[in-house]
Design a protein around this motif. Structure first.
Motif, PDB file in Angstrom:
ATOM      1  N   LEU B  63       0.814  -1.218   0.000  1.00  0.00           N
ATOM      2  CA  LEU B  63       0.000   0.000   0.000  1.00  0.00           C
ATOM      3  C   LEU B  63       0.849   1.271   0.000  1.00  0.00           C
ATOM      4  CD1 LEU B  63      -2.698  -1.115   2.613  1.00  0.00           C
ATOM      5  CD2 LEU B  63      -2.989  -0.934   0.136  1.00  0.00           C
ATOM      6  N   ASN B  64       2.092   1.151   0.432  1.00  0.00           N
ATOM      7  CA  ASN B  64       2.970   2.323   0.527  1.00  0.00           C
ATOM      8  C   ASN B  64       4.307   1.975  -0.129  1.00  0.00           C
ATOM      9  OD1 ASN B  64       1.315   3.994   2.707  1.00  0.00           O
ATOM     10  ND2 ASN B  64       1.441   1.886   3.451  1.00  0.00           N
ATOM     11  N   ARG B  65       4.345   2.193  -1.441  1.00  0.00           N
ATOM     12  CA  ARG B  65       5.497   1.728  -2.211  1.00  0.00           C
ATOM     13  C   ARG B  65       6.827   2.292  -1.715  1.00  0.00           C
ATOM     14  NH1 ARG B  65       3.999  -1.166  -6.949  1.00  0.00           N
ATOM     15  NH2 ARG B  65       2.077  -2.181  -6.248  1.00  0.00           N
ATOM     16  N   ARG B  66       6.771   3.524  -1.196  1.00  0.00           N
ATOM     17  CA  ARG B  66       8.035   4.172  -0.826  1.00  0.00           C
ATOM     18  C   ARG B  66       8.437   3.875   0.616  1.00  0.00           C
ATOM     19  NH1 ARG B  66       6.924  10.179  -2.088  1.00  0.00           N
ATOM     20  NH2 ARG B  66       9.078  10.430  -1.404  1.00  0.00           N
ATOM     21  N   LEU B  67       7.601   3.105   1.303  1.00  0.00           N
ATOM     22  CA  LEU B  67       7.893   2.820   2.708  1.00  0.00           C
ATOM     23  C   LEU B  67       9.027   1.804   2.830  1.00  0.00           C
ATOM     24  CD1 LEU B  67       6.887   3.194   5.710  1.00  0.00           C
ATOM     25  CD2 LEU B  67       5.474   1.177   5.320  1.00  0.00           C
ATOM     26  N   ARG B  68      10.069   2.181   3.525  1.00  0.00           N
ATOM     27  CA  ARG B  68      11.173   1.259   3.790  1.00  0.00           C
ATOM     28  C   ARG B  68      11.467   1.345   5.277  1.00  0.00           C
ATOM     29  NH1 ARG B  68       9.951   0.439  -0.526  1.00  0.00           N
ATOM     30  NH2 ARG B  68      11.067   0.333  -2.502  1.00  0.00           N
ATOM     31  N   ALA B  69      10.855   0.495   6.042  1.00  0.00           N
ATOM     32  CA  ALA B  69      11.040   0.571   7.494  1.00  0.00           C
ATOM     33  C   ALA B  69      10.620  -0.755   8.114  1.00  0.00           C
ATOM     34  CB  ALA B  69      10.192   1.699   8.065  1.00  0.00           C
ATOM     35  N   PRO B  70      11.223  -1.105   9.214  1.00  0.00           N
ATOM     36  CA  PRO B  70      10.775  -2.326   9.901  1.00  0.00           C
ATOM     37  C   PRO B  70       9.349  -2.122  10.420  1.00  0.00           C
ATOM     38  CG  PRO B  70      12.354  -1.140  11.258  1.00  0.00           C
ATOM     39  CD  PRO B  70      12.316  -0.449   9.928  1.00  0.00           C
ATOM     40  N   VAL B  71       8.619  -3.207  10.517  1.00  0.00           N
ATOM     41  CA  VAL B  71       7.201  -3.147  10.871  1.00  0.00           C
ATOM     42  C   VAL B  71       6.969  -2.397  12.182  1.00  0.00           C
ATOM     43  CG1 VAL B  71       7.248  -5.458  11.927  1.00  0.00           C
ATOM     44  CG2 VAL B  71       5.091  -4.531  11.101  1.00  0.00           C
ATOM     45  N   ARG B  72       7.867  -2.588  13.139  1.00  0.00           N
ATOM     46  CA  ARG B  72       7.700  -1.949  14.450  1.00  0.00           C
ATOM     47  C   ARG B  72       7.658  -0.423  14.331  1.00  0.00           C
ATOM     48  NH1 ARG B  72       8.807  -4.397  19.505  1.00  0.00           N
ATOM     49  NH2 ARG B  72       9.501  -6.193  18.324  1.00  0.00           N
ATOM     50  N   ALA B  73       8.385   0.086  13.340  1.00  0.00           N
ATOM     51  CA  ALA B  73       8.502   1.540  13.205  1.00  0.00           C
ATOM     52  C   ALA B  73       7.191   2.197  12.790  1.00  0.00           C
ATOM     53  CB  ALA B  73       9.599   1.883  12.202  1.00  0.00           C
ATOM     54  N   PHE B  74       6.432   1.545  11.911  1.00  0.00           N
ATOM     55  CA  PHE B  74       5.168   2.192  11.509  1.00  0.00           C
ATOM     56  C   PHE B  74       3.945   1.609  12.216  1.00  0.00           C
ATOM     57  CE2 PHE B  74       6.072  -1.062   8.266  1.00  0.00           C
ATOM     58  CZ  PHE B  74       4.918  -1.808   8.307  1.00  0.00           C
ATOM     59  N   PHE B  75       4.115   0.445  12.883  1.00  0.00           N
ATOM     60  CA  PHE B  75       2.953  -0.160  13.544  1.00  0.00           C
ATOM     61  C   PHE B  75       2.462   0.704  14.702  1.00  0.00           C
ATOM     62  CE2 PHE B  75       0.802  -3.235  16.359  1.00  0.00           C
ATOM     63  CZ  PHE B  75      -0.149  -3.700  15.474  1.00  0.00           C
ATOM     64  N   SER B  76       3.403   1.366  15.381  1.00  0.00           N
ATOM     65  CA  SER B  76       2.980   2.218  16.502  1.00  0.00           C
ATOM     66  C   SER B  76       2.128   3.379  15.983  1.00  0.00           C
ATOM     67  CB  SER B  76       4.186   2.731  17.281  1.00  0.00           C
ATOM     68  OG  SER B  76       4.958   3.571  16.452  1.00  0.00           O
ATOM     69  N   HIS B  77       2.470   3.868  14.783  1.00  0.00           N
ATOM     70  CA  HIS B  77       1.652   4.921  14.179  1.00  0.00           C
ATOM     71  C   HIS B  77       0.257   4.393  13.839  1.00  0.00           C
ATOM     72  CE1 HIS B  77       0.321   8.188  11.607  1.00  0.00           C
ATOM     73  NE2 HIS B  77       0.072   7.294  10.653  1.00  0.00           N
ATOM     74  N   LEU B  78       0.221   3.199  13.270  1.00  0.00           N
ATOM     75  CA  LEU B  78      -1.066   2.587  12.926  1.00  0.00           C
ATOM     76  C   LEU B  78      -1.945   2.450  14.175  1.00  0.00           C
ATOM     77  CD1 LEU B  78      -2.764   1.237  10.684  1.00  0.00           C
ATOM     78  CD2 LEU B  78      -1.686  -0.931  11.280  1.00  0.00           C
ATOM     79  N   CYS B  79      -1.347   1.983  15.251  1.00  0.00           N
ATOM     80  CA  CYS B  79      -2.100   1.837  16.504  1.00  0.00           C
ATOM     81  C   CYS B  79      -2.643   3.183  16.967  1.00  0.00           C
ATOM     82  CB  CYS B  79      -1.214   1.254  17.600  1.00  0.00           C
ATOM     83  SG  CYS B  79      -0.808  -0.460  17.314  1.00  0.00           S
ATOM     84  N   GLU B  80      -1.802   4.189  16.897  1.00  0.00           N
ATOM     85  CA  GLU B  80      -2.209   5.516  17.358  1.00  0.00           C
ATOM     86  C   GLU B  80      -3.438   6.030  16.633  1.00  0.00           C
ATOM     87  OE1 GLU B  80       0.856   8.562  17.233  1.00  0.00           O
ATOM     88  OE2 GLU B  80       2.175   7.177  18.314  1.00  0.00           O
ATOM     89  N   VAL B  81      -3.498   5.770  15.326  1.00  0.00           N
ATOM     90  CA  VAL B  81      -4.631   6.314  14.571  1.00  0.00           C
ATOM     91  C   VAL B  81      -5.836   5.382  14.575  1.00  0.00           C
ATOM     92  CG1 VAL B  81      -3.216   7.798  13.102  1.00  0.00           C
ATOM     93  CG2 VAL B  81      -3.724   5.486  12.334  1.00  0.00           C
TER      94      VAL B  81
END
Lengths: 322, 322
Positions: B63-81
């Motif tokens: 869904l985010n072609r330019r995303l290059r990060a370990p899952v932990r890094a963006f999962f906290s953002h997902l939880c927040e929203v």
């Protein structure tokens, strides 16, 4: 045998505790003229089988090679031997009946039956597959939620009544009345204390299984019947008043006490007999879903961007996107 | 963010009323370290999605072609929203969040989310499919049945208490006591009359839908929490006493009042996280079924053959078999 009823009436059939092949279930069954619908649950899963006239004819032929008869001719025999078993009274089945149950590796349940018809063995098999979630919602979740709401409301009413009794008792006592028998004296009812005490005592007594009814005792059976019968009555009433087709949001509802305001028992089930497929979704439900716009865009929900910026300033530097 | 809990703890999460894209649901959600499990119901169906770390990583990448990060890094953002939206408080979500919901023709539900992360748009989609019947039994049917049993028992206890109050009042009055304020006088409580009157008045007030909670109001939420928390406590207690592995049929249960004897809330769920497949059957359940003998032959259930022969003598002539 009773005349064909609409299979939607399964909702008004009771959940009866049955023992089939040594296994405890709650069972619901509906037998029409040459059709049936049975539902079984062990409270870990729910299984069902629906069969129409053609399917019954075909399976009877497979299982009884020498059988040459219209479905109506042997279906009454099947009902005679099976209905007592699905009502928890196998011993009342007509003739010699053997029923065995097997749980299959694919999660299905097979019930095999052997009886005697016209002097020859007659075989039948019920092939029950996991029911759709919609059926479980209609037959269990919604009625149980409605029952809980009704009971919760009763608890509230009875608590209020106890407070009034205490006020009456207090008045007698303040005017000098004394009891002739000490043992008749009751403690003042305090709702909060009572509830805490009840939960402390009652919760530990919740046993994992009640072998004979799976927890669906006679009091609750009565309430289930009342709730589901009411649903039918309400539907008929709405129909008679020709307001079914009206926009439901504009339908006047009587004023509701908060504890009774909820629930979906009276709403239309998404599932109609004959439209249901076995993949867990009814045709009606699919059609309903298809009717909706494919993507409902909600208005953007926006918090204060300034707040976000100030509380999470370092997020910008994480470099998640490259 | 909270530490990883066992996903089995979903049972202890409350059913929260949520509005997603204009649709009312009850939602349960569990967010672990880099995993989640969400369940939604509109009381017509129940949907769920379970995702582990690898699946989340993979979908985020799609869904985010330019995303290059370990899952932990963006999962906290997902939880927040997302967590605020699944707790009925979307307005508290961090940053600008857009959530839309679509019901698909195949019966699934898709929830699309757009937010902003590190200055770039961040997209996420929840793909919820109809839940297994076992999950519905564990998360709804069994707790609701246990709640009904507890409430039924409370109604019985309060009724008994009212009878005792009436006996006390009667004693005062028989000894000549009179009320100083007439309005304090109560009617004698008669259980049967009360119940009939209650049902006549309360049933018509069961509304088809309660928009804000789908009928699962705060009183029932509290009871649900108590029932499911008790299940956990009981499990732990059993575990500490090292009797889990014992034959459960030999486990001593305290003596139970009839109205509390039933129910399966305290029994082990047949379903364990990670073992479940999406065809509605868990691996654990299948293994359990496979353990059983494939065909359990029940002892033949035989009624009086003479009675059958005499009451249905003409059946022999029907000639069903040729």
């Amino acid at each position: 045998m009773e005349v064909d009823r609409a299979p939607a009436n399964l909702l008004q059939c009771p959940w009866l505790p049955v023992n089939i092949g040594g296994c405890q279930f709650l069972a619901k069954s509906w037998f029409g003229d040459t059709a049936y619908h049975i539902v079984l649950t062990d409270m870990n899963c729910v299984w069902e089988e629906r069969m129409d006239s053609a399917a019954i004819q075909s399976r009877a032929q497979e299982l009884n090679r020498r059988l040459r008869a219209p479905v109506r001719a042997f279906f009454s025999h099947l009902c005679e031997v099976v209905q007592p078993c699905l009502s928890g009274s196998c011993e009342q089945a007509a003739g010699e009946v053997q029923i065995s149950l097997s749980r299959q590796e694919d999660g299905n349940i097979s019930m095999k039956l052997k009886s005697e018809l016209a002097g020859l063995p007659f075989y039948w098999e019920f092939h029950c597959t996991p029911a759709s979630v919609t059926l479980v919602c209609v037959e269990l979740v919604r009625p149980l939620l409605a029952m809980s709401r009704l009971l919760q409301h009763q608890v509230k009413q009875l608590g209020d009544l106890l407070l009034r009794k205490d006020a009456e008792i207090q008045d007698y006592r303040e005017n000098g009345a004394v009891l002739s028998r000490e043992r008749l004296q009751t403690e003042v009812f305090e709702e909060q204390t009572y509830r805490e005490d009840f939960m402390a005592k009652a919760l530990p007594l919740l046993s994992p299984e009640q072998q004979d009814t799976l927890g669906f005792g006679s009091d609750l059976q009565q309430l289930y019947a009342a709730v589901t019968a009411h649903r039918k009555a309400r539907k008929r009433q709405l129909s008679e008043e020709h307001i079914v087709e009206q926009d439901k949001s504009s339908t006047q509802e009587p004023e509701l006490p908060p504890s009774l305001g909820g629930g979906s028992v009276s709403s239309e089930p998404a599932e109609k007999d004959g439209e249901q497929t076995h993949n867990g979704q009814s045709a009606a439900a699919r059609a309903k879903m298809a009717d909706r716009s494919p993507v409902k865009q909600s208005p953007p929900v926006t918090s204060n961007p300034a707040e976000r910026a100030s509380s999470k300033p370092k997020k910008k530097k994480v470099g998640l996107f490259r």
